[in-house]
Design a protein around this motif. Structure first.
Motif, PDB file in Angstrom:
ATOM      1  N   GLY A  84       0.812  -1.219   0.000  1.00  0.00           N
ATOM      2  CA  GLY A  84       0.000   0.000   0.000  1.00  0.00           C
ATOM      3  C   GLY A  84       0.841   1.262   0.000  1.00  0.00           C
ATOM      4  N   GLY A  85       2.141   1.126  -0.233  1.00  0.00           N
ATOM      5  CA  GLY A  85       3.005   2.311  -0.343  1.00  0.00           C
ATOM      6  C   GLY A  85       3.584   2.800   0.961  1.00  0.00           C
ATOM      7  N   ASP A  86       3.425   2.009   2.041  1.00  0.00           N
ATOM      8  CA  ASP A  86       4.094   2.376   3.295  1.00  0.00           C
ATOM      9  C   ASP A  86       4.668   1.133   3.955  1.00  0.00           C
ATOM     10  N   ASP A  87       5.004   1.209   5.248  1.00  0.00           N
ATOM     11  CA  ASP A  87       5.731   0.115   5.877  1.00  0.00           C
ATOM     12  C   ASP A  87       4.922  -0.690   6.880  1.00  0.00           C
ATOM     13  N   GLY A  88       3.707  -0.250   7.156  1.00  0.00           N
ATOM     14  CA  GLY A  88       2.856  -1.030   8.045  1.00  0.00           C
ATOM     15  C   GLY A  88       3.294  -1.045   9.498  1.00  0.00           C
ATOM     16  N   VAL A  89       4.167  -0.131   9.884  1.00  0.00           N
ATOM     17  CA  VAL A  89       4.556  -0.057  11.292  1.00  0.00           C
ATOM     18  C   VAL A  89       4.165   1.314  11.842  1.00  0.00           C
ATOM     19  N   GLU A  90       4.129   1.435  13.176  1.00  0.00           N
ATOM     20  CA  GLU A  90       3.679   2.702  13.769  1.00  0.00           C
ATOM     21  C   GLU A  90       4.524   3.876  13.302  1.00  0.00           C
ATOM     22  N   ALA A  91       5.823   3.707  13.507  1.00  0.00           N
ATOM     23  CA  ALA A  91       6.736   4.781  13.145  1.00  0.00           C
ATOM     24  C   ALA A  91       7.910   4.172  12.421  1.00  0.00           C
ATOM     25  N   ALA A  92       8.411   4.888  11.448  1.00  0.00           N
ATOM     26  CA  ALA A  92       9.490   4.370  10.620  1.00  0.00           C
ATOM     27  C   ALA A  92      10.689   3.961  11.464  1.00  0.00           C
ATOM     28  N   VAL A  93      11.372   2.902  10.992  1.00  0.00           N
ATOM     29  CA  VAL A  93      12.636   2.476  11.586  1.00  0.00           C
ATOM     30  C   VAL A  93      13.664   2.511  10.466  1.00  0.00           C
ATOM     31  N   GLY A  94      14.824   3.098  10.738  1.00  0.00           N
ATOM     32  CA  GLY A  94      15.818   3.228   9.676  1.00  0.00           C
ATOM     33  C   GLY A  94      17.197   2.822  10.134  1.00  0.00           C
ATOM     34  N   HIS A  95      18.197   3.550   9.639  1.00  0.00           N
ATOM     35  CA  HIS A  95      19.609   3.250   9.886  1.00  0.00           C
ATOM     36  C   HIS A  95      19.871   2.912  11.350  1.00  0.00           C
ATOM     37  N   LYS A  96      20.579   1.828  11.570  1.00  0.00           N
ATOM     38  CA  LYS A  96      20.904   1.347  12.920  1.00  0.00           C
ATOM     39  C   LYS A  96      19.669   1.076  13.767  1.00  0.00           C
ATOM     40  N   TRP A  97      18.559   0.746  13.069  1.00  0.00           N
ATOM     41  CA  TRP A  97      17.310   0.395  13.764  1.00  0.00           C
ATOM     42  C   TRP A  97      16.801   1.580  14.610  1.00  0.00           C
ATOM     43  N   THR A  98      17.044   2.761  14.126  1.00  0.00           N
ATOM     44  CA  THR A  98      16.613   3.955  14.855  1.00  0.00           C
ATOM     45  C   THR A  98      15.162   4.260  14.523  1.00  0.00           C
ATOM     46  N   ALA A  99      14.352   4.422  15.543  1.00  0.00           N
ATOM     47  CA  ALA A  99      12.958   4.787  15.315  1.00  0.00           C
ATOM     48  C   ALA A  99      12.881   6.266  14.983  1.00  0.00           C
ATOM     49  N   ASN A 100      11.911   6.628  14.192  1.00  0.00           N
ATOM     50  CA  ASN A 100      11.695   8.039  13.883  1.00  0.00           C
ATOM     51  C   ASN A 100      11.571   8.829  15.182  1.00  0.00           C
ATOM     52  N   PRO A 101      12.390   9.831  15.373  1.00  0.00           N
ATOM     53  CA  PRO A 101      12.439  10.526  16.664  1.00  0.00           C
ATOM     54  C   PRO A 101      11.125  11.240  17.004  1.00  0.00           C
ATOM     55  N   ASN A 102      10.340  11.583  15.995  1.00  0.00           N
ATOM     56  CA  ASN A 102       9.032  12.199  16.251  1.00  0.00           C
ATOM     57  C   ASN A 102       7.922  11.159  16.330  1.00  0.00           C
ATOM     58  N   HIS A 103       8.320   9.876  16.194  1.00  0.00           N
ATOM     59  CA  HIS A 103       7.354   8.777  16.157  1.00  0.00           C
ATOM     60  C   HIS A 103       6.227   9.074  15.168  1.00  0.00           C
ATOM     61  N   VAL A 104       6.590   9.500  13.971  1.00  0.00           N
ATOM     62  CA  VAL A 104       5.540   9.693  12.968  1.00  0.00           C
ATOM     63  C   VAL A 104       5.513   8.525  11.994  1.00  0.00           C
ATOM     64  N   ASN A 105       4.320   8.268  11.536  1.00  0.00           N
ATOM     65  CA  ASN A 105       4.006   7.147  10.663  1.00  0.00           C
ATOM     66  C   ASN A 105       4.396   7.485   9.216  1.00  0.00           C
ATOM     67  N   SER A 106       4.996   6.521   8.509  1.00  0.00           N
ATOM     68  CA  SER A 106       5.377   6.760   7.107  1.00  0.00           C
ATOM     69  C   SER A 106       4.121   6.901   6.243  1.00  0.00           C
ATOM     70  N   PRO A 107       3.954   8.024   5.577  1.00  0.00           N
ATOM     71  CA  PRO A 107       2.776   8.163   4.703  1.00  0.00           C
ATOM     72  C   PRO A 107       2.956   7.357   3.422  1.00  0.00           C
ATOM     73  N   THR A 108       1.859   6.974   2.823  1.00  0.00           N
ATOM     74  CA  THR A 108       1.946   6.214   1.571  1.00  0.00           C
ATOM     75  C   THR A 108       2.466   7.089   0.441  1.00  0.00           C
ATOM     76  N   VAL A 109       3.254   6.464  -0.432  1.00  0.00           N
ATOM     77  CA  VAL A 109       3.765   7.177  -1.597  1.00  0.00           C
ATOM     78  C   VAL A 109       2.738   7.180  -2.728  1.00  0.00           C
ATOM     79  N   TYR A 110       1.818   6.210  -2.682  1.00  0.00           N
ATOM     80  CA  TYR A 110       0.788   6.189  -3.731  1.00  0.00           C
ATOM     81  C   TYR A 110      -0.078   7.448  -3.638  1.00  0.00           C
ATOM     82  N   ASN A 111      -0.280   8.082  -4.745  1.00  0.00           N
ATOM     83  CA  ASN A 111      -1.113   9.283  -4.837  1.00  0.00           C
ATOM     84  C   ASN A 111      -0.559  10.464  -4.040  1.00  0.00           C
ATOM     85  N   ALA A 112       0.670  10.362  -3.572  1.00  0.00           N
ATOM     86  CA  ALA A 112       1.257  11.473  -2.820  1.00  0.00           C
ATOM     87  C   ALA A 112       1.406  12.698  -3.720  1.00  0.00           C
TER      88      ALA A 112
END
Lengths: 338, 338
Positions: A84-112
């Motif tokens: 569906g164009g996102d990651d299905g988790v509450e807040a993005a996790v990236g480099h070194k398994w770091t959670a998004n510091p603002n704990h914001v949800n990845s928005p879908t890229v579809y129709n962005a």
């Protein structure tokens, strides 16, 4: 007698459908055009017009994890076209398994592409500007612009594709790489049964779905969830709620405490919900939004009806042929896990 | 005179090609069959024969990150079909950014069906058995078999696809999920110009590539890099080196200190090299192998010639249409980052 009854029913349905379509359009709901030229006009970027060569290159870059510091995280990692164009988790996790510091949800890229502005706090004006952010953000791809340029320039195949897309004198810069990714994202639009209905196909939605659309309009959801994206505008959505206080965690929204209205397209495929990804159930999300933004206690019947309509926003995804990426060379920067 | 010379040269090349093909075949090198029925016989699993429905389902599972504990790591994360079938890093990184504790390099999934056994230490007998490992390994997908089953069973679309693939009474177990992933991996074979040559197309390799193949055979590389995969067998490759000690880090190989011979197919796309991923340059890898396993100081000319041949092993990848995954439901286990 039976035939007359059927004919009358058919006419009534026809009239109702016709007027519902007008009602939706009058409420600001706009379909993805089913005419290709019209669609292209809507999604294209005059500064860097879409071509097949650019889009194909943009797709490769979108799927290439080597643009990240670790060599493991691509754009598609958080904005997965299969999910569906996102990651299905509450807040993005990236480099070194770091959670998004603002704990914001990845928005879908579809129709962005239909969003007026990008990011939850609207800090990027378009997809091209947005695409730069995650590559450089330490909790996401953690790269530098120099790293990204070096990676791309280290592979003759990428160089050749940039030349084919932009002419032989092209200068491969970080900005152009992000522009090309943004360009690819522009074509990720997903027309649905809902669009077919608004485009004039009266039978594209069934009776329940039409009823749901009506409820959606009448309840006032359409106030914010409007336009091509059924969302996408800033300055409408007070992050802490208009009628009921919403727990927003550490995230503060933009300078006025606002967040962008999320699109409702493919919403059935993009749980969890809200900018903080705290609600996993769609019906609960509908109920909560009623309370928070409309000051309304939506009945279970209305919630269910709206949910049926939202399901009709599941779009037809463009077919994505998984890109075979150019091979790294000895000049390609080595992955760095730290 | 000139014409006679050309004709003579052509005949010589023809003769050389014919005998080179025989020489290669006699040395144990086998081409991927260009006849589909013959290929299927070679790659199929009698215990669970390949069908389109199973392969399509297997592809979805292969690309589905929700099988992992975090919801972020799919099989494709470490065995990326766009990156030559691996991850391009020294040693795999998985759940919670944990590096593979043995610091072993992710082997390519392409042509892995031709391996006699799976994993560097050969602990799995086939792809089906192998597929279970990473799902359960804590430094990889960190799931439990119950988690994997629950995820799949939580989505009606997956249930329907299992029924379509295996019959309406199918029991969706962890083993069957892994079997279906393994089945998909079986079809990931990549015939190359080299195969075309061994299958009889004399012009599929150019003069330099033919010379490289000859050097490859004469130098003795073919002793271990043989069969369909130009590698894939156990009990040939002493991990610490036959003629020169090799630094193997903490990894000990199998109980006899052996590691599986890696395939050389698509080797130009799968740096870094060796089970420990410590060598990034292909020519250096060739030189090292000469020293370690053949006790030979290969000349620069021979190394370059072998490298030209290895480039001809770049295969034609099957086209992969990126799968649109079933939407999670409220029954789908939530991602767990810890």
């Amino acid at each position: 007698m039976k035939n007359i009854l059927i004919a009358t029913l058919a006419t009534t349905t026809l009239l109702m459908s016709a007027s519902l379509k007008d009602e939706a359009r009058n409420a600001g709901l706009l379909p993805i055009p089913n005419n290709k030229a019209e669609l292209m006009k809507l999604i294209d970027n005059p500064r860097n017009p879409i071509t097949d060569a650019k889009a194909e290159l943009g797709k490769k870059l979108y799927f290439d994890p080597r643009l990240s510091k670790s060599g493991l995280i691509s754009c598609n990692f958080c904005h997965n076209l299969g999910e569906g164009g996102d990651d299905g988790v509450e807040a993005a996790v990236g480099h070194k398994w770091t959670a998004n510091p603002n704990h914001v949800n990845s928005p879908t890229v579809y129709n962005a592409v239909f969003n007026d502005i990008q990011f939850w706090d609207g800090r990027a004006k378009d997809l091209e500007e947005q695409a730069q952010g995650p590559m450089l953000a330490h909790p996401e791809m953690a790269a530098t612009s120099e790293h990204v340029e070096k990676v791309v320039k280290s592979m003759p195949e990428y160089e050749a594709e940039f030349k084919a897309a932009y002419g032989k004198d092209v200068k491969i810069t970080f900005a152009l790489i992000a522009d090309t990714i943004g360009l690819y994202e522009r074509i990720l639009v997903t027309p649905s049964a809902y669009d077919d209905f608004l485009n004039g196909d009266k039978n594209a939605l069934n009776a329940k779905e039409k009823e749901g659309l009506k409820t959606f309009i009448d309840a006032g959801c359409v106030t914010c969830h409007t336009g091509y994206g059924l969302g996408g505008a800033m300055n409408m959505f007070n992050i802490t709620g208009t009628y009921k206080h919403m727990d927003v965690g550490g995230f503060k929204g933009d300078k006025n405490g606002m967040v962008r209205v999320p699109t409702l397209r493919n919403i059935t495929q993009t749980a969890p919900y809200f900018h903080n990804g705290k609600i996993w159930s769609l019906s609960e999300a509908i109920k909560e939004m009623g309370k928070i933004q409309l000051g309304a206690n939506l009945s279970d019947k209305d919630v269910a009806s709206i949910e049926v309509f939202l399901k009709a926003l599941e779009g037809r995804k463009p077919e994505v042929i998984y890109p075979m990426l150019p091979a790294s060379t000895e000049k390609t920067p080595r992955p760095d896990m730290n």
